[in-house]
Scaffold this active site. Sequence first.
Site, PDB file in Angstrom:
ATOM      1  N   ASP A  32     -53.844 -36.043   1.964  1.00 60.00           N
ATOM      2  CA  ASP A  32     -52.335 -36.315   1.499  1.00 60.00           C
ATOM      3  C   ASP A  32     -51.870 -35.813   0.266  1.00 60.00           C
ATOM      4  OD1 ASP A  32     -50.684 -38.276   0.435  1.00 60.00           O
ATOM      5  OD2 ASP A  32     -52.166 -40.346   0.167  1.00 60.00           O
ATOM      6  N   GLY A  33     -51.642 -36.016  -0.115  1.00 63.99           N
ATOM      7  CA  GLY A  33     -50.895 -35.498  -1.138  1.00 63.99           C
ATOM      8  C   GLY A  33     -50.012 -33.785  -1.171  1.00 63.99           C
ATOM      9  N   GLY A  35     -46.592 -33.653  -1.083  1.00 62.34           N
ATOM     10  CA  GLY A  35     -45.401 -34.083  -1.832  1.00 62.34           C
ATOM     11  C   GLY A  35     -45.911 -34.230  -2.561  1.00 62.34           C
ATOM     12  N   ARG A  36     -46.611 -34.049  -3.845  1.00 62.53           N
ATOM     13  CA  ARG A  36     -46.819 -34.431  -4.723  1.00 62.53           C
ATOM     14  C   ARG A  36     -47.522 -33.052  -5.557  1.00 62.53           C
ATOM     15  NH1 ARG A  36     -51.428 -39.746  -4.313  1.00 62.53           N
ATOM     16  NH2 ARG A  36     -50.453 -38.640  -2.425  1.00 62.53           N
ATOM     17  N   ARG A  45     -40.224 -30.668  -0.816  1.00 65.41           N
ATOM     18  CA  ARG A  45     -41.408 -31.181  -0.472  1.00 65.41           C
ATOM     19  C   ARG A  45     -41.829 -30.430   0.322  1.00 65.41           C
ATOM     20  NH1 ARG A  45     -42.489 -36.758  -0.951  1.00 65.41           N
ATOM     21  NH2 ARG A  45     -42.960 -37.036   1.484  1.00 65.41           N
ATOM     22  N   HIS A  49     -45.687 -29.193   2.209  1.00 67.04           N
ATOM     23  CA  HIS A  49     -45.993 -29.454   3.334  1.00 67.04           C
ATOM     24  C   HIS A  49     -46.707 -28.152   4.017  1.00 67.04           C
ATOM     25  CE1 HIS A  49     -45.466 -33.418   3.463  1.00 67.04           C
ATOM     26  NE2 HIS A  49     -43.642 -33.559   3.643  1.00 67.04           N
ATOM     27  N   GLU A  79     -46.371 -44.233  11.570  1.00 63.88           N
ATOM     28  CA  GLU A  79     -45.211 -44.456  10.307  1.00 63.88           C
ATOM     29  C   GLU A  79     -44.380 -43.402   9.410  1.00 63.88           C
ATOM     30  OE1 GLU A  79     -49.115 -45.579  10.472  1.00 63.88           O
ATOM     31  OE2 GLU A  79     -48.153 -47.798  11.650  1.00 63.88           O
ATOM     32  N   ARG A  83     -40.196 -41.787   7.501  1.00 63.09           N
ATOM     33  CA  ARG A  83     -40.014 -40.518   6.329  1.00 63.09           C
ATOM     34  C   ARG A  83     -37.763 -40.003   6.693  1.00 63.09           C
ATOM     35  NH1 ARG A  83     -43.897 -37.548   3.387  1.00 63.09           N
ATOM     36  NH2 ARG A  83     -45.804 -39.091   4.179  1.00 63.09           N
ATOM     37  N   LEU A 143     -65.858 -25.266  17.137  1.00 60.20           N
ATOM     38  CA  LEU A 143     -65.295 -26.156  16.543  1.00 60.20           C
ATOM     39  C   LEU A 143     -64.202 -27.019  17.322  1.00 60.20           C
ATOM     40  CD1 LEU A 143     -65.095 -27.985  14.079  1.00 60.20           C
ATOM     41  CD2 LEU A 143     -62.808 -26.162  13.717  1.00 60.20           C
ATOM     42  N   SER A 208     -55.481 -45.838   5.760  1.00 61.81           N
ATOM     43  CA  SER A 208     -53.740 -45.651   6.035  1.00 61.81           C
ATOM     44  C   SER A 208     -53.340 -45.566   7.978  1.00 61.81           C
ATOM     45  CB  SER A 208     -52.944 -44.581   5.237  1.00 61.81           C
ATOM     46  OG  SER A 208     -52.726 -45.079   3.786  1.00 61.81           O
ATOM     47  N   GLU A 219     -68.799 -42.748   7.249  1.00 69.48           N
ATOM     48  CA  GLU A 219     -68.966 -42.507   5.596  1.00 69.48           C
ATOM     49  C   GLU A 219     -67.459 -42.309   4.831  1.00 69.48           C
ATOM     50  OE1 GLU A 219     -71.613 -43.352   3.463  1.00 69.48           O
ATOM     51  OE2 GLU A 219     -72.309 -44.132   5.298  1.00 69.48           O
TER      52      GLU A 219
HETATM   53  C1  FPP Z   1     -49.353 -36.307   3.973  1.00 70.55           C
HETATM   54  O1  FPP Z   1     -48.851 -36.034   2.601  1.00 70.55           O
HETATM   55  C2  FPP Z   1     -49.656 -35.483   4.086  1.00 70.55           C
HETATM   56  C3  FPP Z   1     -48.457 -35.337   5.851  1.00 70.55           C
HETATM   57  C4  FPP Z   1     -47.134 -36.487   5.760  1.00 70.55           C
HETATM   58  C5  FPP Z   1     -48.502 -34.259   6.676  1.00 70.55           C
HETATM   59  C6  FPP Z   1     -49.571 -33.672   6.779  1.00 70.55           C
HETATM   60  C7  FPP Z   1     -49.128 -31.928   7.812  1.00 70.55           C
HETATM   61  C8  FPP Z   1     -49.314 -31.482   7.501  1.00 70.55           C
HETATM   62  C9  FPP Z   1     -50.628 -30.466   6.265  1.00 70.55           C
HETATM   63  C10 FPP Z   1     -48.318 -29.565   7.676  1.00 70.55           C
HETATM   64  C11 FPP Z   1     -48.546 -29.720   8.673  1.00 70.55           C
HETATM   65  C12 FPP Z   1     -49.357 -29.908  10.007  1.00 70.55           C
HETATM   66  C13 FPP Z   1     -50.236 -29.433  11.197  1.00 70.55           C
HETATM   67  C14 FPP Z   1     -51.410 -29.391  12.209  1.00 70.55           C
HETATM   68  C15 FPP Z   1     -49.400 -28.358  11.290  1.00 70.55           C
HETATM   69  P1  FPP Z   1     -47.197 -36.900   1.563  1.00 70.55           P
HETATM   70  O2  FPP Z   1     -46.272 -35.866   2.062  1.00 70.55           O
HETATM   71  O3  FPP Z   1     -47.990 -38.110   1.587  1.00 70.55           O
HETATM   72  O4  FPP Z   1     -47.848 -36.684  -0.066  1.00 70.55           O
HETATM   73  P2  FPP Z   1     -47.642 -37.201  -1.196  1.00 70.55           P
HETATM   74  O5  FPP Z   1     -48.215 -38.572  -0.778  1.00 70.55           O
HETATM   75  O6  FPP Z   1     -47.922 -36.769  -1.976  1.00 70.55           O
HETATM   76  O7  FPP Z   1     -46.141 -37.724  -1.337  1.00 70.55           O
END
Ligand code: FPP
Length: 254
Positions: A32-33, A35-36, A45, A49, A79, A83, A143, A208, A219
């Site tokens: 998570d994070g 976008g921020r 954004r 990513h 969900e 977006r 892995l 979530s 944990e």
């Molecule tokens: C959450 O950040 C992240 C996502 C919804 C997508 C995660 C995707 C990647 C890391 C890239 C693609 C992954 C692979 C395996 C190819 P957010 O956009 O919700 O951030 P925010 O809460 O700061 O807005």
Amino acid sequence: MAPRASTQNLPEGDPATAAAPPPPVHVAIIMDGNGRWATARGLPRVAGHRAGVEAVRRAVRTAAELGVQWLTLYAFSSENWRRPLSEIIDLTGLLRHFLRMEIADLHSKGVRLHFIGDRTKFDPGIQSDIAEAVRKTADNQGLNLVIALSYGGRAEIVEAARQVAADVAAGRFNPVDLTEDLFAARLSTASIPDPDLVIRTSGEKRLSNFLLWQSAYAELIFVDALWPDFGPANFAEALAEFARRDRRFGARPA
Ligand code: FPP
């Protein structure tokens, strides 16, 4: 069927002889994070990513180095389809690129790919790239990397319940015979051990809809770093914190 929760970190009989606890078998991460991270830099954004994909590469490498056997990454939730279309196109584009460009490298490192979630929601090209990644890496012994795509824990549980109900209705199954193990065998994670540790980045403290059934005894560690900043030191610190936890799986302290 073997117990679903691993029993590592259970109290040892003799603390004097107890070695350092092994790393968690299965680490699952809510990334998570992104976008921020981008917003804080005045970037779109999608830049977050993209940096998130870099963090994925680092996390896969670090997990293997730290002795983790299973790593599950929550890449796209059920969900996330809510977006804006432009962001969905960016995310699915990154996913397509990842599947086409990274698989050879992961394969050479012995990584075995697994996917959970409703992959039928993605276009046929991505679906066949997923199938190819699974096929190509199926015999690898390193892995195990599980990518959760269009995944939702509640939907997964409902689907398993639907299968049980259909079997009961068809006379193939008696409800009194249903056990937790038999139910778990109908989840998309049937061949995957339950996560020992769930990490969420960005300071948010919730699951979530991620691995709701499977995380019953996991944990939980919440890390302030935004996902694109999550590096080997954060990963190692989370595992050190995990090692300090006393896992009793509901049993009384000795
Ligand atoms: C959450 O950040 C992240 C996502 C919804 C997508 C995660 C995707 C990647 C890391 C890239 C693609 C992954 C692979 C395996 C190819 P957010 O956009 O919700 O951030 P925010 O809460 O700061 O807005």
